[in-house]
Motif scaffolding. Sequence first.
Motif, PDB file in Angstrom:
ATOM      1  N   ASN A  44       0.820  -1.212   0.000  1.00 40.41           N
ATOM      2  CA  ASN A  44       0.000   0.000   0.000  1.00 40.41           C
ATOM      3  C   ASN A  44       0.858   1.267   0.000  1.00 40.41           C
ATOM      4  OD1 ASN A  44      -2.555   1.124  -0.228  1.00 40.41           O
ATOM      5  ND2 ASN A  44      -2.771   1.383   1.989  1.00 40.41           N
ATOM      6  N   VAL A  45       1.863   1.256  -0.870  1.00 41.35           N
ATOM      7  CA  VAL A  45       2.741   2.421  -1.028  1.00 41.35           C
ATOM      8  C   VAL A  45       2.820   2.770  -2.514  1.00 41.35           C
ATOM      9  CG1 VAL A  45       4.105   1.928   1.046  1.00 41.35           C
ATOM     10  CG2 VAL A  45       4.845   0.987  -1.163  1.00 41.35           C
ATOM     11  N   SER A  46       3.459   3.875  -2.805  1.00 39.33           N
ATOM     12  CA  SER A  46       3.589   4.300  -4.202  1.00 39.33           C
ATOM     13  C   SER A  46       4.422   3.291  -4.992  1.00 39.33           C
ATOM     14  CB  SER A  46       4.245   5.672  -4.276  1.00 39.33           C
ATOM     15  OG  SER A  46       5.629   5.560  -4.002  1.00 39.33           O
ATOM     16  N   HIS A  47       4.248   3.299  -6.301  1.00 38.90           N
ATOM     17  CA  HIS A  47       5.010   2.392  -7.158  1.00 38.90           C
ATOM     18  C   HIS A  47       6.498   2.690  -7.129  1.00 38.90           C
ATOM     19  CE1 HIS A  47       1.400   0.557  -8.558  1.00 38.90           C
ATOM     20  NE2 HIS A  47       0.915   1.708  -9.024  1.00 38.90           N
ATOM     21  N   ALA A  48       6.859   3.902  -6.755  1.00 38.49           N
ATOM     22  CA  ALA A  48       8.272   4.269  -6.706  1.00 38.49           C
ATOM     23  C   ALA A  48       8.972   3.776  -5.439  1.00 38.49           C
ATOM     24  CB  ALA A  48       8.413   5.788  -6.807  1.00 38.49           C
ATOM     25  N   ALA A  49       8.211   3.464  -4.400  1.00 35.78           N
ATOM     26  CA  ALA A  49       8.823   3.097  -3.115  1.00 35.78           C
ATOM     27  C   ALA A  49       9.715   1.860  -3.200  1.00 35.78           C
ATOM     28  CB  ALA A  49       7.746   2.927  -2.048  1.00 35.78           C
ATOM     29  N   PRO A  50       9.280   0.743  -3.801  1.00 31.08           N
ATOM     30  CA  PRO A  50      10.176  -0.415  -3.889  1.00 31.08           C
ATOM     31  C   PRO A  50      11.446  -0.118  -4.702  1.00 31.08           C
ATOM     32  CG  PRO A  50       7.926  -1.095  -4.266  1.00 31.08           C
ATOM     33  CD  PRO A  50       7.930   0.410  -4.264  1.00 31.08           C
ATOM     34  N   ALA A  51      11.310   0.647  -5.769  1.00 29.44           N
ATOM     35  CA  ALA A  51      12.484   0.988  -6.579  1.00 29.44           C
ATOM     36  C   ALA A  51      13.462   1.850  -5.788  1.00 29.44           C
ATOM     37  CB  ALA A  51      12.062   1.693  -7.859  1.00 29.44           C
ATOM     38  N   TYR A  52      12.942   2.704  -4.928  1.00 30.58           N
ATOM     39  CA  TYR A  52      13.800   3.536  -4.097  1.00 30.58           C
ATOM     40  C   TYR A  52      14.668   2.665  -3.186  1.00 30.58           C
ATOM     41  CZ  TYR A  52      15.293   6.687  -0.409  1.00 30.58           C
ATOM     42  OH  TYR A  52      16.055   7.388   0.491  1.00 30.58           O
ATOM     43  N   HIS A  53      14.085   1.621  -2.634  1.00 29.88           N
ATOM     44  CA  HIS A  53      14.807   0.761  -1.690  1.00 29.88           C
ATOM     45  C   HIS A  53      15.663  -0.310  -2.356  1.00 29.88           C
ATOM     46  CE1 HIS A  53      13.299   2.241   2.145  1.00 29.88           C
ATOM     47  NE2 HIS A  53      12.168   2.483   1.503  1.00 29.88           N
ATOM     48  N   PHE A  54      15.259  -0.795  -3.532  1.00 27.30           N
ATOM     49  CA  PHE A  54      15.937  -1.942  -4.141  1.00 27.30           C
ATOM     50  C   PHE A  54      16.407  -1.704  -5.569  1.00 27.30           C
ATOM     51  CE2 PHE A  54      12.785  -3.543  -1.085  1.00 27.30           C
ATOM     52  CZ  PHE A  54      13.643  -4.102  -0.172  1.00 27.30           C
ATOM     53  N   THR A  55      16.125  -0.590  -6.147  1.00 30.39           N
ATOM     54  CA  THR A  55      16.435  -0.229  -7.530  1.00 30.39           C
ATOM     55  C   THR A  55      15.593  -1.014  -8.524  1.00 30.39           C
ATOM     56  OG1 THR A  55      18.685   0.336  -6.900  1.00 30.39           O
ATOM     57  CG2 THR A  55      18.244   0.098  -9.253  1.00 30.39           C
ATOM     58  N   ASP A  56      15.635  -2.357  -8.422  1.00 29.44           N
ATOM     59  CA  ASP A  56      14.918  -3.198  -9.376  1.00 29.44           C
ATOM     60  C   ASP A  56      14.600  -4.544  -8.730  1.00 29.44           C
ATOM     61  OD1 ASP A  56      17.393  -4.496  -9.340  1.00 29.44           O
ATOM     62  OD2 ASP A  56      17.989  -3.784 -11.313  1.00 29.44           O
ATOM     63  N   ARG A  57      13.991  -5.395  -9.512  1.00 30.52           N
ATOM     64  CA  ARG A  57      13.590  -6.731  -9.045  1.00 30.52           C
ATOM     65  C   ARG A  57      14.798  -7.534  -8.572  1.00 30.52           C
ATOM     66  NH1 ARG A  57      12.835 -11.742 -11.541  1.00 30.52           N
ATOM     67  NH2 ARG A  57      11.011 -12.887 -10.822  1.00 30.52           N
ATOM     68  N   THR A  58      15.910  -7.433  -9.276  1.00 36.97           N
ATOM     69  CA  THR A  58      17.129  -8.145  -8.895  1.00 36.97           C
ATOM     70  C   THR A  58      17.616  -7.685  -7.522  1.00 36.97           C
ATOM     71  OG1 THR A  58      17.738  -8.426 -11.220  1.00 36.97           O
ATOM     72  CG2 THR A  58      19.500  -8.683  -9.592  1.00 36.97           C
ATOM     73  N   GLY A  59      17.545  -6.390  -7.267  1.00 32.91           N
ATOM     74  CA  GLY A  59      17.930  -5.877  -5.954  1.00 32.91           C
ATOM     75  C   GLY A  59      17.024  -6.408  -4.853  1.00 32.91           C
ATOM     76  N   LEU A  60      15.735  -6.507  -5.139  1.00 34.63           N
ATOM     77  CA  LEU A  60      14.789  -7.054  -4.177  1.00 34.63           C
ATOM     78  C   LEU A  60      15.107  -8.528  -3.897  1.00 34.63           C
ATOM     79  CD1 LEU A  60      12.206  -6.965  -2.471  1.00 34.63           C
ATOM     80  CD2 LEU A  60      10.924  -7.404  -4.586  1.00 34.63           C
ATOM     81  N   LEU A  61      15.340  -9.300  -4.943  1.00 35.43           N
ATOM     82  CA  LEU A  61      15.654 -10.718  -4.754  1.00 35.43           C
ATOM     83  C   LEU A  61      16.990 -10.898  -4.032  1.00 35.43           C
ATOM     84  CD1 LEU A  61      14.321 -12.116  -8.136  1.00 35.43           C
ATOM     85  CD2 LEU A  61      13.338 -12.458  -5.848  1.00 35.43           C
ATOM     86  N   THR A  62      17.918  -9.969  -4.237  1.00 30.62           N
ATOM     87  CA  THR A  62      19.183 -10.004  -3.500  1.00 30.62           C
ATOM     88  C   THR A  62      18.919  -9.839  -2.011  1.00 30.62           C
ATOM     89  OG1 THR A  62      20.367  -9.112  -5.419  1.00 30.62           O
ATOM     90  CG2 THR A  62      21.459  -8.906  -3.275  1.00 30.62           C
ATOM     91  N   ALA A  63      18.039  -8.921  -1.667  1.00 23.39           N
ATOM     92  CA  ALA A  63      17.694  -8.695  -0.259  1.00 23.39           C
ATOM     93  C   ALA A  63      16.972  -9.904   0.332  1.00 23.39           C
ATOM     94  CB  ALA A  63      16.836  -7.440  -0.128  1.00 23.39           C
ATOM     95  N   VAL A  64      16.121 -10.545  -0.444  1.00 17.28           N
ATOM     96  CA  VAL A  64      15.424 -11.747   0.020  1.00 17.28           C
ATOM     97  C   VAL A  64      16.431 -12.865   0.287  1.00 17.28           C
ATOM     98  CG1 VAL A  64      13.816 -13.594  -0.658  1.00 17.28           C
ATOM     99  CG2 VAL A  64      13.201 -11.196  -1.050  1.00 17.28           C
ATOM    100  N   ALA A  65      17.380 -13.048  -0.631  1.00 21.55           N
ATOM    101  CA  ALA A  65      18.396 -14.089  -0.448  1.00 21.55           C
ATOM    102  C   ALA A  65      19.253 -13.802   0.785  1.00 21.55           C
ATOM    103  CB  ALA A  65      19.264 -14.204  -1.692  1.00 21.55           C
ATOM    104  N   ALA A  66      19.663 -12.548   0.962  1.00 16.50           N
ATOM    105  CA  ALA A  66      20.478 -12.186   2.129  1.00 16.50           C
ATOM    106  C   ALA A  66      19.713 -12.452   3.417  1.00 16.50           C
ATOM    107  CB  ALA A  66      20.903 -10.725   2.049  1.00 16.50           C
TER     108      ALA A  66
END
Length: 194
Positions: A44-66
């Motif tokens: 329930n946040v703006s579409h830009a919020a995840p990109a701000y924290h992870f840049t892209d999907r790969t960055g998000l998956l990197t955080a999940v793996a870590a």
Amino acid sequence: MIVTGVQPYHHGDLRRVLIDHAVAAIAENGFERLSLRDLARRANVSHAAPAYHFTDRTGLLTAVAAQGYRLLGDELDEILRETNSFLEVGVGYVRFAVAHPAHFDVMFRPALYRDDPDLAEQRDRTMAILRAGAGTVDLAAATGQSTKDSEAAGLAGWFFCHGLVTLYRSEVLAANSPAELETLARRAANVLFS
């Protein structure tokens, strides 16, 4: 940036919240269907919020793996300190994989994530704990040698546990529940590492 229809951001730790939602999305639909847009909707946040924290999907998956390696390392470290048992460390690995399927799916697919210092640190720490547990095994009975080979024991244990989980999750293995899988893991590990 708040978009129309989205409630103002009130999460205490948006990065953690986004990772939690990503893990839930992966558990529901697999990592293939994970998108930052869906993640923003879930949180329930703006579409830009995840990109701000992870840049892209790969960055998000990197955080999940870590996060997955951190959780696994914490669990295995506690088991090793309490039991000093390679067998119980292996059972803990199996238990983690069944309890955290989304993390497990991402952790062992390096093509999904990028090189990252936190990820490398957590992965190395977890592997060091596995090697430390393997150091408790004397392979003399299996090899006829009187020396310990913790590297070989660690690899054999990892191959065994990872394969067991893979067979269970593929519904090939005759275990109907996580509890049955743990029992099977203990029985088979006792044969291999007694």
